[in-house]
Design a protein around this motif. Structure first.
Motif, PDB file in Angstrom:
ATOM      1  N   LEU A 299       1.070  -1.110  -0.275  1.00 14.94           N
ATOM      2  CA  LEU A 299      -0.367  -0.061  -0.037  1.00 14.94           C
ATOM      3  C   LEU A 299       0.974   1.423   0.212  1.00 14.94           C
ATOM      4  N   LEU A 300       1.341   1.116   0.637  1.00 14.61           N
ATOM      5  CA  LEU A 300       3.127   2.453   0.346  1.00 14.61           C
ATOM      6  C   LEU A 300       3.196   2.910  -0.666  1.00 14.61           C
TER       7      LEU A 300
ATOM      8  N   ASP B  11       3.037   6.203  -5.401  1.00 11.30           N
ATOM      9  CA  ASP B  11       2.515   6.372  -7.149  1.00 11.30           C
ATOM     10  C   ASP B  11       1.253   7.415  -7.528  1.00 11.30           C
ATOM     11  N   LEU B  12      -0.013   7.102  -6.237  1.00 13.40           N
ATOM     12  CA  LEU B  12      -1.194   7.718  -6.372  1.00 13.40           C
ATOM     13  C   LEU B  12      -0.623  10.022  -5.946  1.00 13.40           C
TER      14      LEU B  12
ATOM     15  N   GLY C 264      -8.144   5.636   3.431  1.00 14.25           N
ATOM     16  CA  GLY C 264      -9.219   5.073   4.194  1.00 14.25           C
ATOM     17  C   GLY C 264      -8.425   3.431   4.435  1.00 14.25           C
ATOM     18  N   ARG C 265      -8.614   2.781   3.257  1.00 16.10           N
ATOM     19  CA  ARG C 265      -6.614   1.450   2.852  1.00 16.10           C
ATOM     20  C   ARG C 265      -5.526   1.757   3.906  1.00 16.10           C
ATOM     21  N   MET C 266      -5.364   3.224   4.309  1.00 14.55           N
ATOM     22  CA  MET C 266      -4.178   3.217   4.995  1.00 14.55           C
ATOM     23  C   MET C 266      -4.352   3.268   6.435  1.00 14.55           C
ATOM     24  N   ARG C 267      -5.776   3.889   6.803  1.00 18.05           N
ATOM     25  CA  ARG C 267      -6.033   3.921   8.023  1.00 18.05           C
ATOM     26  C   ARG C 267      -5.890   2.895   8.265  1.00 18.05           C
ATOM     27  N   GLU C 268      -6.711   1.497   7.439  1.00 15.14           N
ATOM     28  CA  GLU C 268      -7.063   0.289   7.942  1.00 15.14           C
ATOM     29  C   GLU C 268      -5.898  -0.447   7.985  1.00 15.14           C
ATOM     30  N   ALA C 269      -4.703  -0.501   7.301  1.00 14.51           N
ATOM     31  CA  ALA C 269      -3.465  -0.926   7.196  1.00 14.51           C
ATOM     32  C   ALA C 269      -2.731  -0.263   8.395  1.00 14.51           C
ATOM     33  N   LEU C 270      -2.869   0.583   9.093  1.00 18.42           N
ATOM     34  CA  LEU C 270      -2.038   1.635   9.676  1.00 18.42           C
ATOM     35  C   LEU C 270      -2.687   0.869  11.265  1.00 18.42           C
TER      36      LEU C 270
END
Length: 93
Positions: free
Chosen positions: A49-50, A55-56, A72-78
């Motif tokens: 995800l990082l 890239d994004l 949202g995905r980064m919050r879940e991953a964190l």
């Protein structure tokens, strides 16, 4: 939480209502091994995800919706990575 001799392991998933799950074990059983696999998977997914985030964020054409989805995905991953760190920290004491 502990059983008097060893601390309970914080598992890398939650139970009902987001409550933490703990395991009392010697660390060598099937549930411990499954938790190890889940932790590795969560950490690998966070690493991927990082790269996607880099890239994004470098793409000037990224839309607010794409960035919101990424956030949202980064919050879940964190959240997952924090739980793994908390669990491993408790086990190393």
């Amino acid at each position: 939480m502990n059983d008097g001799n060893r601390p309970a392991r914080l598992l890398p998933w939650t139970g009902e209502e987001g409550k933490p799950c703990h395991l009392l074990s010697d660390g060598d059983g099937p549930l411990s091994r499954m938790a190890d696999v889940v932790e590795r998977t969560q950490l690998d997914m966070a690493q991927d995800l990082l790269g996607h985030a880099a890239d994004l964020l470098a793409d000037a054409r990224a839309t607010p919706e794409q960035l919101r989805f990424l956030l949202g995905r980064m919050r879940e991953a964190l959240t997952d990575v924090h739980r793994v760190a908390e669990s491993r920290g408790a086990r190393s004491r």
